[in-house]
Design an enzyme around this catalytic site. Structure first.
Site, mmCIF file in Angstrom:
data_model
loop_
_atom_site.group_PDB
_atom_site.id
_atom_site.type_symbol
_atom_site.label_atom_id
_atom_site.label_comp_id
_atom_site.label_asym_id
_atom_site.label_seq_id
_atom_site.Cartn_x
_atom_site.Cartn_y
_atom_site.Cartn_z
ATOM 1 N N SER A 7 51.082 51.985 2.380
ATOM 2 C CA SER A 7 50.210 52.133 3.552
ATOM 3 C C SER A 7 49.125 53.163 3.244
ATOM 4 O O SER A 7 49.419 54.353 3.062
ATOM 5 C CB SER A 7 51.025 52.603 4.759
ATOM 6 O OG SER A 7 50.125 53.092 5.732
ATOM 7 N N HIS A 32 48.755 47.735 2.474
ATOM 8 C CA HIS A 32 48.912 47.758 3.935
ATOM 9 C C HIS A 32 47.837 48.658 4.553
ATOM 10 O O HIS A 32 47.709 49.823 4.180
ATOM 11 C CB HIS A 32 50.317 48.289 4.250
ATOM 12 C CG HIS A 32 50.678 48.286 5.697
ATOM 13 N ND1 HIS A 32 51.220 47.181 6.324
ATOM 14 C CD2 HIS A 32 50.598 49.244 6.642
ATOM 15 C CE1 HIS A 32 51.455 47.461 7.601
ATOM 16 N NE2 HIS A 32 51.076 48.719 7.818
ATOM 17 N N ASP A 34 46.231 50.147 8.086
ATOM 18 C CA ASP A 34 46.534 50.411 9.491
ATOM 19 C C ASP A 34 45.266 50.627 10.304
ATOM 20 O O ASP A 34 44.533 51.589 10.084
ATOM 21 C CB ASP A 34 47.422 51.662 9.583
ATOM 22 C CG ASP A 34 48.799 51.403 9.023
ATOM 23 O OD1 ASP A 34 49.501 50.544 9.591
ATOM 24 O OD2 ASP A 34 49.166 52.028 8.002
ATOM 25 N N MET A 36 43.754 51.475 13.839
ATOM 26 C CA MET A 36 44.123 52.094 15.128
ATOM 27 C C MET A 36 42.861 52.414 15.918
ATOM 28 O O MET A 36 41.871 52.875 15.348
ATOM 29 C CB MET A 36 44.898 53.383 14.878
ATOM 30 C CG MET A 36 46.126 53.204 14.000
ATOM 31 S SD MET A 36 47.060 54.721 13.881
ATOM 32 C CE MET A 36 48.267 54.287 12.621
ATOM 33 N N HIS A 65 47.288 45.575 9.547
ATOM 34 C CA HIS A 65 48.180 45.836 10.689
ATOM 35 C C HIS A 65 47.354 46.384 11.849
ATOM 36 O O HIS A 65 46.910 47.532 11.805
ATOM 37 C CB HIS A 65 49.243 46.857 10.207
ATOM 38 C CG HIS A 65 50.201 47.300 11.267
ATOM 39 N ND1 HIS A 65 51.048 48.373 11.085
ATOM 40 C CD2 HIS A 65 50.455 46.817 12.512
ATOM 41 C CE1 HIS A 65 51.783 48.529 12.174
ATOM 42 N NE2 HIS A 65 51.432 47.611 13.059
ATOM 43 N N MET A 67 46.736 47.875 15.332
ATOM 44 C CA MET A 67 47.325 48.613 16.459
ATOM 45 C C MET A 67 46.172 48.919 17.401
ATOM 46 O O MET A 67 45.718 50.058 17.525
ATOM 47 C CB MET A 67 47.997 49.895 15.938
ATOM 48 C CG MET A 67 49.319 49.623 15.230
ATOM 49 S SD MET A 67 49.838 50.958 14.160
ATOM 50 C CE MET A 67 48.896 50.548 12.691
ATOM 51 N N MET A 136 58.710 47.664 13.595
ATOM 52 C CA MET A 136 58.315 49.055 13.405
ATOM 53 C C MET A 136 59.563 49.938 13.428
ATOM 54 O O MET A 136 60.383 49.837 14.339
ATOM 55 C CB MET A 136 57.350 49.505 14.517
ATOM 56 C CG MET A 136 55.986 48.846 14.493
ATOM 57 S SD MET A 136 55.075 49.140 12.964
ATOM 58 C CE MET A 136 54.881 50.921 12.987
ATOM 59 N N GLY A 141 51.338 54.780 15.289
ATOM 60 C CA GLY A 141 50.285 55.762 15.572
ATOM 61 C C GLY A 141 50.047 56.758 14.447
ATOM 62 O O GLY A 141 48.913 57.181 14.244
ATOM 63 N N PHE A 142 51.087 57.128 13.735
ATOM 64 C CA PHE A 142 50.921 58.167 12.717
ATOM 65 C C PHE A 142 51.804 57.902 11.504
ATOM 66 O O PHE A 142 52.868 57.311 11.649
ATOM 67 C CB PHE A 142 51.298 59.542 13.307
ATOM 68 C CG PHE A 142 50.456 59.905 14.498
ATOM 69 C CD1 PHE A 142 49.199 60.487 14.340
ATOM 70 C CD2 PHE A 142 50.899 59.610 15.777
ATOM 71 C CE1 PHE A 142 48.402 60.784 15.445
ATOM 72 C CE2 PHE A 142 50.115 59.903 16.891
ATOM 73 C CZ PHE A 142 48.859 60.491 16.723
ATOM 74 N N GLY A 143 51.334 58.375 10.364
ATOM 75 C CA GLY A 143 52.160 58.343 9.164
ATOM 76 C C GLY A 143 53.086 59.556 9.179
ATOM 77 O O GLY A 143 52.928 60.459 10.011
ATOM 78 N N GLY A 144 54.041 59.549 8.289
ATOM 79 C CA GLY A 144 54.882 60.728 8.094
ATOM 80 C C GLY A 144 55.908 61.002 9.179
ATOM 81 O O GLY A 144 56.427 62.117 9.279
ATOM 82 N N ASP A 174 58.175 49.158 8.763
ATOM 83 C CA ASP A 174 57.055 50.085 8.618
ATOM 84 C C ASP A 174 57.351 51.366 9.391
ATOM 85 O O ASP A 174 57.533 51.328 10.609
ATOM 86 C CB ASP A 174 55.807 49.370 9.179
ATOM 87 C CG ASP A 174 54.540 50.185 9.056
ATOM 88 O OD1 ASP A 174 54.578 51.268 8.435
ATOM 89 O OD2 ASP A 174 53.505 49.727 9.575
ATOM 90 N N GLY A 175 57.408 52.486 8.650
ATOM 91 C CA GLY A 175 57.592 53.789 9.282
ATOM 92 C C GLY A 175 58.820 54.505 8.743
ATOM 93 O O GLY A 175 59.938 54.017 8.893
ATOM 94 N N GLY A 176 58.566 55.631 8.070
ATOM 95 C CA GLY A 176 59.679 56.440 7.559
ATOM 96 C C GLY A 176 60.482 55.763 6.456
ATOM 97 O O GLY A 176 61.655 56.077 6.244
ATOM 98 N N GLY A 196 54.039 54.881 3.411
ATOM 99 C CA GLY A 196 52.846 55.714 3.284
ATOM 100 C C GLY A 196 53.166 57.000 2.549
ATOM 101 O O GLY A 196 52.997 57.104 1.326
#
Ligand code: DX5
Ligand code: ZN
Length: 219
Positions: A7, A32, A34, A36, A65, A67, A136, A141-144, A174-176, A196
């Protein structure tokens, strides 16, 4: 086969081309991106212009992706920019079936994303129209952010449904996602892993990608 999709939200935007080359040589399967809008999610990233620039420096498929609110307004723009996969967020779609049909008409792979609080049942009516089901594993909304383990049950439910109904949709998460959580999600049935921070904040992209991909083989 497990596919890895870095990402670019976590990439170094001072030198995108260099980041693209680095993930290519680290054997990423797709890129990927993102998008937003500051409305659907409380963050703003970039639009079709950056997608087009990235397209110009790679042959890897672009996994876009969205959002954003009103995704229907932008489907053509992302097609023109070079999106191969276009994923909309179910929570922002007014006429989901029509939007997915339009994505297919534009000759892109159609994806639909579900936030952690959205049940799998909501996407069932369009499952046969999907190439990609994005579950998800953080709130968008946010990486990390930290992986939400509650989503594992939803991945299993989706996997069973796809199998039972002989559908083509691939499950993306997607995410973490990192080498540890990759093991959990692939065991549950995910085959495309977005990551990411785990990749871009590491010193060795290739090693992280390899470790994530291998998590899918340990069964
Ligand atoms: C979050 C985005 C993700 C994000 C993942 O809303 O959709 O693609 O970049 O970042 P990590 O892997 O750092 O959680
Ligand atoms: Zn994403």
């Amino acid at each position: 086969m497990i596919k890895i999709a870095p990402s670019f939200l976590s990439a170094d935007f001072r030198n995108l081309q260099k980041e693209v080359k680095k993930v290519e040589s680290a054997r990423a399967d797709m890129i990927h991106l993102d998008i937003m809008d500051g409305h659907f999610v409380p963050n703003i990233t970039f639009g079709p212009m950056i997608v087009r620039d990235i397209k110009r420096c790679t042959r890897l498929p672009l996994d876009v992706h969205l959002m954003i609110e009103n995704p229907d307004f932008y489907l053509e723009d992302f097609k023109d920019a070079g999106a191969d996969y276009l994923t909309i967020s179910i929570e922002s779609a007014t006429h989901l079936h029509r939007t997915l049909a339009r994505i297919k008409e534009l000759k892109m792979k159609a994806g639909c994303a579900l936030s952690p609080g959205t049940p799998f049942d909501l996407v069932k009516p369009v499952m046969k129209n999907l190439d990609l089901l994005l579950l998800m594993t953080v709130n968008p909304g946010f990486g990390g952010q930290s992986f939400i383990p509650d989503v594992l049950d939803k991945i299993k439910i989706a996997k069973d449904y796809i199998k039972k109904n002989k559908l083509r949709a691939e499950i993306e998460v997607d995410g973490g996602i990192n080498p540890q959580t990759a093991k959990l999600v692939t065991e549950a049935g995910a085959t495309i892993l977005v990551a990411g921070d785990a990749i871009f904040k590491s010193k060795d992209y290739k090693m992280v990608i390899k470790r994530m991909r291998e998590s899918g083989k340990v069964r």
